[in-house]
Every structure is written in structure tokens, then in C-alpha cells.
Design an enzyme around this catalytic site. Structure first.
Site, PDB file in Angstrom:
ATOM      1  N   HIS A   1      -0.285 -10.296  12.266  1.00 22.49           N
ATOM      2  CA  HIS A   1      -0.194 -11.564  11.534  1.00 22.49           C
ATOM      3  C   HIS A   1      -0.530 -12.730  12.454  1.00 22.49           C
ATOM      4  CE1 HIS A   1       2.153  -9.195   8.506  1.00 22.49           C
ATOM      5  NE2 HIS A   1       1.416  -9.944   7.715  1.00 22.49           N
TER       6      HIS A   1
ATOM      7  N   ASP B   1      -0.386 -17.147   5.957  1.00 24.21           N
ATOM      8  CA  ASP B   1       0.638 -16.510   6.810  1.00 24.21           C
ATOM      9  C   ASP B   1       1.039 -17.435   7.962  1.00 24.21           C
ATOM     10  OD1 ASP B   1       1.394 -14.055   5.695  1.00 24.21           O
ATOM     11  OD2 ASP B   1      -0.413 -13.054   6.420  1.00 24.21           O
TER      12      ASP B   1
ATOM     13  N   GLN C   1      -0.664   5.249   5.946  1.00 22.06           N
ATOM     14  CA  GLN C   1      -1.899   4.631   5.461  1.00 22.06           C
ATOM     15  C   GLN C   1      -2.333   5.237   4.123  1.00 22.06           C
ATOM     16  OE1 GLN C   1      -3.750   1.873   6.894  1.00 22.06           O
ATOM     17  NE2 GLN C   1      -1.662   1.789   7.602  1.00 22.06           N
TER      18      GLN C   1
HETATM   19  P1  AMP Z   1       0.846 -10.374   4.405  1.00 23.21           P
HETATM   20  O1  AMP Z   1       2.116 -10.211   5.167  1.00 23.21           O
HETATM   21  O2  AMP Z   1       0.713 -11.635   3.670  1.00 23.21           O
HETATM   22  O3  AMP Z   1      -0.351 -10.105   5.256  1.00 23.21           O
HETATM   23  O4  AMP Z   1       0.960  -9.264   3.246  1.00 23.21           O
HETATM   24  C1  AMP Z   1       0.290  -8.068   3.212  1.00 23.21           C
HETATM   25  C2  AMP Z   1       1.216  -6.933   3.552  1.00 23.21           C
HETATM   26  O5  AMP Z   1       0.563  -5.733   3.199  1.00 23.21           O
HETATM   27  C3  AMP Z   1       1.503  -6.803   5.057  1.00 23.21           C
HETATM   28  O6  AMP Z   1       2.594  -7.523   5.489  1.00 23.21           O
HETATM   29  C4  AMP Z   1       1.743  -5.326   5.196  1.00 23.21           C
HETATM   30  O7  AMP Z   1       3.073  -5.016   4.899  1.00 23.21           O
HETATM   31  C5  AMP Z   1       0.868  -4.724   4.131  1.00 23.21           C
HETATM   32  N1  AMP Z   1      -0.398  -4.192   4.701  1.00 23.21           N
HETATM   33  C6  AMP Z   1      -1.584  -4.807   4.815  1.00 23.21           C
HETATM   34  N2  AMP Z   1      -2.490  -3.979   5.371  1.00 23.21           N
HETATM   35  C7  AMP Z   1      -1.844  -2.816   5.609  1.00 23.21           C
HETATM   36  C8  AMP Z   1      -2.234  -1.572   6.178  1.00 23.21           C
HETATM   37  N3  AMP Z   1      -3.464  -1.319   6.598  1.00 23.21           N
HETATM   38  N4  AMP Z   1      -1.275  -0.621   6.275  1.00 23.21           N
HETATM   39  C9  AMP Z   1      -0.021  -0.827   5.832  1.00 23.21           C
HETATM   40  N5  AMP Z   1       0.402  -1.971   5.293  1.00 23.21           N
HETATM   41  C10 AMP Z   1      -0.497  -2.959   5.177  1.00 23.21           C
HETATM   42 ZN    ZN Z   2      -1.507 -11.907   5.126  1.00 22.54          ZN
END
Ligand code: AMP
Ligand code: ZN
Length: 596
Positions: A350, A393, A554
Site C-alpha cells: 500500500h 489509499d 491467491q
Molecule cells: P485496498 O486496501 O484498497 O488496496 O483494497 C484491496 C484489497 O484487496 C487489499 O487490501 C487486499 O486485501 C486485497 N488484494 C488485492 N490484491 C490482492 C492479491 N493479489 N492477493 C490477495 N489480496 C489482494
Molecule cells: Zn488500494
């Protein structure tokens, strides 16, 4: 001695302690080889020639008696062993002789079984021995695989330690910088008169949050680079007399031709080339970041001249004509972009590169994906959508909502456990914008500001994965009615779906980009797991570094979250359907490379 040795070529016994002992002739038929294998896998071995056997044999035994006793004690269970290192034979008259063995890396269990197979007296049991041999082979293979896994884990832990070390150095430098700023501010406050202090306080109290750039308005942006960025979408001449307050006046046609035929720096050339792909699915923010900051990891926190979020944000605002259309003060836009970028933490996942990535994919969905056309988006909608992606974020601490809620952090209490981080992301950016130098909305009318703010709030709050099912179901229900999404509420719902897709789009990107993101999110998950363990809490699923299950995690994430969302959006925007196929390909990677 040789004649007697050759009469009893191979002897086999198991001691009371389950040590398997073998005495056999050496391959050249000149020496006696004694081997021992312990149940837990340790192996011992030594070879005895005539001289060493003479020293060991009781003086009154001839060679025939010696070998007879040897055979007798093996056959009647008078063989014992001390941890495999000593094998002791008790002869029929009670005298003992001891063979001293050395530990060996060779798999003696295997040697013994092979050797036994070669002799007639075990022929009756050959099937069983073959089975044991096969079993031993399998075990050996398993141990080798475990060793390889451990080696891989060691390498990744070492890499992680090295990265953390780099990050620590960056943090230390940043801390020193902030302490310096703090000391300078206190000094200034002490020295300045009361009137000045009051005036300054008034400005400062309008913003109640941390200002990531400290006293600076903007990072040290490279105006020549920004001109090149603009050059991607102008032919120079028409933009030269731009009416908005521009910091980087676009090049004229001839200037642009001169600049791009002989670039004044490798960095400018690389960014120019990278931007060629900004409308494509494989635009690579890692590349842009490393061109701007030297690498795509450790320098996130310092990047004195801005990184991928600044470049991508500036490029897209210009590419969509928004700076021009709304006459946005370019200085304020740059202040805003750089302060937002600086407010992203140096988290593994993030961070500001993730924001740049989500921004780029949001742009893709709006343009090539067809959303802008289908929803008849206004320029205000476009601006709001890019704004939301940029900040979505902001100030993310690298730990998720559930951690905040279960540890009852200040933010969880402030936002009543509801979309804790998402509320934080939006509210702190709007708080920053109370300072005029960061107020990128100052050029808009009150109505436009209200409209953009509502769009941004709705889009960013929708990125809370805790609301995922609710929002997706709402969209599906709405889609069943009809595909006319041109009313404000529908537009905002469609835009929320777009930013949600962009937020998890890493799973549908080209494999080399996807694997970088999935590695980074695993790193961040493990860091949260470490914090949970340190607090005596159970590690959240997939966050325990001692039980890695990347493939499982995944595949589950793609099956239950990503693919259904991408399919749902593709029903609305058929041009996005390829993203489902990409995700399936990335899923296939984990089916081939299961780590669990
Ligand atoms: P954000 O925190 O706004 O980026 O929300 C997206 C959420 O999706 C992340 O916090 C992760 O929990 C999840 N996420 C995104 N990409 C992945 C990935 N490749 N593998 C597992 N979780 C993911
Ligand atoms: Zn995000």
C-alpha cells in the site's frame, strides 16, 4: 585373512536399539567394511584392512575363528551398537571386539539394502526389500524437497531482512529530516514576534492533519520532464499559449522535435517511452518509479523529485484535458500531487506505486474499457474518478481494517469500526486541502466542488473489501434492470465498480507485473501477521510467515473475489472481458507453483 573374508562376504543384523549393521567385503575384496544405520537417518561406516583387524582380533583367535565368530554373532543377535559409532561383537566365549566407525553423509540405509539385495540369502525377501528400498527412495526424495523448500524460505527471509534494513535506513533519514524540520519550526516560532505567530497559527489551524511535505509546498519537480509529459498529447504549437497558469509551458512543435530526437537525460527519455503505454493494459508503474527514484522499493519514502504517482497523475490530468478545461492552477496541482504522493507510506504494497497503478487502470476502464462513453461522463466525473483513484489509499499504515478494529486503535474508535481506513484516506486529503496551496479544487465552482467531493467519497469508501459483496450485488441487481447508467447515482455506482476493479486488477495484469504485486502484498500481510503474533493475537489467514500458503491464498482470492467481479464488469463493459482470461492465466501459474 583374505580367504576367510571371502568365505563370508555379507553379514546383516539389527541391534536391540534398531541400529541396522552390515559387515561385508569391500568392492576390491581386500577389506572388511562395517556400516551402521540409525533409525533417525544417521549413518556410520569404516573399512578394516588386515593390519587394523589384527589389532582388533583377540590374540588367541586365528582368522578362521575370527570370521566364524563374526558370522555366529551376526546370526544369533550378539551384535550391539553405541549410537552407531561403535559396533560391538560378542563371541561365543564372551570375548568382545569393537569396530569403531565414522559418521558419513552417505545414505547407508540405502547401501545396506542394495547390498542385501545382491546376496542369495535375502532372495526370499526380495519383494519386501525392494519395497523398503522404494520407500527409502521416496523418503530421500521428500527430505531433499523439504531441504530445497527450506533453502528457498531462507533466501526469501534474507531478502526480506535486507529490504527491511534498507527501509530502516530510509526511515532513519526521514526521521532525521522531520526532526530537523521540527527543530527549525520551533526555533522560528521562538524568534518570531507574537503577531507573526498568531497569523501563522491561523493558517495552520485550518488543517488538522500531518502535512507530509513539512514546510515545503511541493517536491522539486523537473519542469523539463513535465513539458515532455505534455508533449505526448500536444503537437506543441497549439498549446504554447496556454491560458491556464502553467508551470511547465508545453514545448512548441520544433522544440518537442528537438527534445525527443536527442533527449537531455536518460531519465527523461525513459519516462517519455514509458508514457507511450499509458493507454495500454501493460503500462508499468514499477518501471516509471525506478526511472524516477532509482529503484522501485526502498526510495519510495524519499523520492525527492516525485515518483510514479506524480508522473501518472500529471500525465492523465493533462491527457484528459482537465487542467486545461478547468483552468487548474498547475502549481497547486503539482503541490497537491506531490503532497498526496508523500503521504503514502513506504509499505511493501500500500504505497504510492499502488495508487499510481490503480489510477492507471481506472483510466483504462474509463477510456478503452468504454465506461466514460457508456455513462456519458462529464469532465467533473472524470476529474472525480482520477482524484479518487489517486487518493484511495492515502496514509495507509500497512495494517488492515480488521487489525484496527480488533486492537481498538484511535482510528477505529474515531470511525466507529466502519470503513476505518477508507474514511481516513478521504478525510485526511480533504483536510490537507484546507491549506490553499494544496487546494486543487479551488478553481471549481461550489456546485462542482460538491459534486466532485461526493463522487470521491463514494468511490473511495467503496474500496472497503468489507462492503465488497454488498456493492457487487447492488450493481448486479441494477444491471438486471437495464444498462442505462447515465443518472448520477448509477454513474457513481459504475465508477465505484471501476475503482474496485482497478484496486484488485493486479491479479489480471501481465504475469511479470502480477507476480511483483502478489509478492508485495504477501510481504505486507506477513508484517501484519508479525504484529499480531507480537501482541499475542492469532495471525489472520494468509498472514503467518511460518505457514506460507501463497498459492492457496491467491487462487482463493481470484476464484471468490477477482473473477466474479471482473465477469460482472465485463457484462457491463464487454471490452474488459480479456481481464478474466488474464486472471485465469495467473491462476494457472499458482496451480503449477504450489508452495503449500
Ligand atoms: P485496498 O486496501 O484498497 O488496496 O483494497 C484491496 C484489497 O484487496 C487489499 O487490501 C487486499 O486485501 C486485497 N488484494 C488485492 N490484491 C490482492 C492479491 N493479489 N492477493 C490477495 N489480496 C489482494
Ligand atoms: Zn488500494
Amino acid at each position: 585373512m583374505l580367504a576367510e573374508l571371502q568365505k563370508s562376504p555379507s553379514l546383516y543384523a539389527t541391534t536391540k536399539d534398531n541400529v541396522v549393521v552390515l559387515a561385508r567385503m569391500s568392492a576390491d575384496a581386500q577389506r572388511l567394511v562395517v556400516c551402521a544405520a540409525l533409525a533417525e537417518g544417521k549413518s556410520f561406516e569404516a573399512e578394516f584392512n588386515e593390519a587394523s583387524l589384527t589389532a582388533l582380533k583377540p590374540a588367541d583367535f586365528g582368522w578362521d575363528r575370527f570370521f566364524e565368530e563374526l558370522q555366529g554373532s551376526f546370526n544369533s543377535g550378539r551384535v550391539s551398537s553405541t549410537s552407531g559409532a561403535f559396533v560391538e561383537i560378542t563371541s561365543s566365549n564372551g570375548s568382545k571386539f569393537q569396530f569403531s566407525l565414522e559418521q558419513t553423509s552417505e545414505d547407508i540405509q540405502r547401501v545396506i539394502l542394495n547390498s542385501l539385495l545382491n546376496y542369495h540369502h535375502i532372495h526370499t525377501h526380495s519383494k519386501e526389500i525392494e519395497k523398503q528400498l522404494e520407500e527409502a527412495g521416496k523418503q530421500e526424495q521428500e527430505v531433499r524437497m523439504q531441504a530445497a523448500d527450506l533453502e528457498r524460505e531462507e533466501v526469501s527471509l534474507k531478502e526480506s531482512i535486507a529490504r527491511n534494513k534498507e527501509q530502516e535506513d530510509v526511515n532513519q533519514r526521514r526521521l532525521a529530516e522531520l526532526n530537523g524540520q521540527l527543530a527549525a519550526a520551533e526555533d522560528k516560532k521562538r524568534k518570531s514576534g507574537a503577531a507573526d505567530v498568531e497569523e501563522e497559527d491561523e493558517e495552520l489551524t485550518t488543517c488538522r492533519c500531518r502535512i507530509p511535505l513539512g514546510e515545503k509546498d511541493c517536491k522539486d519537480v523537473d519542469a523539463e520532464l513535465l513539458k515532455l509529459v505534455k508533449g505526448r498529447w500536444t503537437d506543441g504549437a497549439t498549446e504554447a499559449d496556454s491560458i491556464y497558469n502553467s508551470v511547465a509551458r508545453p514545448y512548441t512543435s520544433s522544440e518537442l522535435t528537438a527534445q525527443t530526437s536527442s533527449f537531455s537525460s536518460a531519465q527523461r527519455q525513459a519516462i517519455w517511452q514509458a508514457l507511450e503505454k499509458i493507454d495500454d493494459w501493460d503500462y508499468d508503474v514499477f518501471n516509471v518509479q525506478s526511472q524516477m527514484s532509482g529503484d522501485d522499493n526502498a526510495s519510495l519514502a524519499i523520492q525527492a523529485n516525485g515518483g510514479s504517482l506524480l508522473v501518472t497523475g500529471f500525465a492523465l490530468m493533462f491527457r484528459h484535458g482537465l487542467m486545461q478545461k478547468f483552468k487548474i492552477d498547475e502549481r497547486i496541482l503539482l503541490n497537491w500531487l506531490t503532497v498526496v504522493e508523500a503521504g503514502y507510506h513506504g509499505n511493501p504494497y500500500h504505497n504510492s506505486m499502488h495508487a499510481a497503478d490503480v489510477l492507471h487502470i481506472t483510466h483504462y476502464i474509463l477510456s478503452k474499457g468504454g465506461l466514460a462513453k457508456k455513462c456519458k461522463l462529464t469532465d467533473e466525473d472524470m476529474f472525480g474518478a482520477l482524484f479518487a483513484a489517486i487518493i484511495h489509499d492515502y496514509d495507509h499504515p500497512g495494517i488492515n481494517n480488521s487489525f484496527h478494529v480488533k486492537t481498538q486503535t484511535y482510528l477505529a474508535t474515531l470511525y466507529n469500526d466502519r470503513s476505518v481506513l477508507e474514511n481516513r484516506h478521504v478525510s485526511s486529503v480533504f483536510e490537507l486541502m484546507k491549506l490553499s496551496k494544496f487546494n486543487v479544487l479551488s478553481a471549481f465552482t461550489d456546485d462542482q466542488r460538491r459534486d466532485i467531493r461526493d463522487t470521491v467519497i463514494e468511490m473511495v469508501l467503496s474500496t472497503d473489501m468489507g462492503l465488497h459483496a454488498k456493492i457487487v450485488n447492488q450493481f448486479k441487481r441494477r444491471l438486471q434492470e437495464n444498462h442505462d447508467f447515465t443518472k448520477k447515482d448509477d454513474i457513481r455506482l459504475a465508477l465505484s465498480m471501476a475503482v474496485k476493479m482497478a484496486d484488485i486488477s493486479n491479479c489480471g495484469r501481465p504475469e511479470h507485473i502480477y507476480l511483483k504485486w502478489s509478492g508485495k502484498i504477501a510481504d505486507e500481510f506477513y508484517m501484519q501477521g508479525d504484529r499480531e503474533r507480537n501482541l499475542g493475537l492469532p495471525c489472520s489467514p494468509f498472514m503467518d510467515r511460518s505457514q506460507p500458503a501463497m498459492a492457496k491464498g491467491q487462487i482463493a482470492f481470484m476464484n471468490y473475489i477477482v473473477v466474479p467481479l471482473f465477469e460482472c464488469i465485463s457484462e457491463f463493459l464487454p471490452d474488459m472481458h480479456f481481464s478474466v482470461d488474464h486472471t485465469e492465466q495467473n491462476k494457472a501459474y499458482w496451480n503449477k507453483n504450489d508452495d503449500s
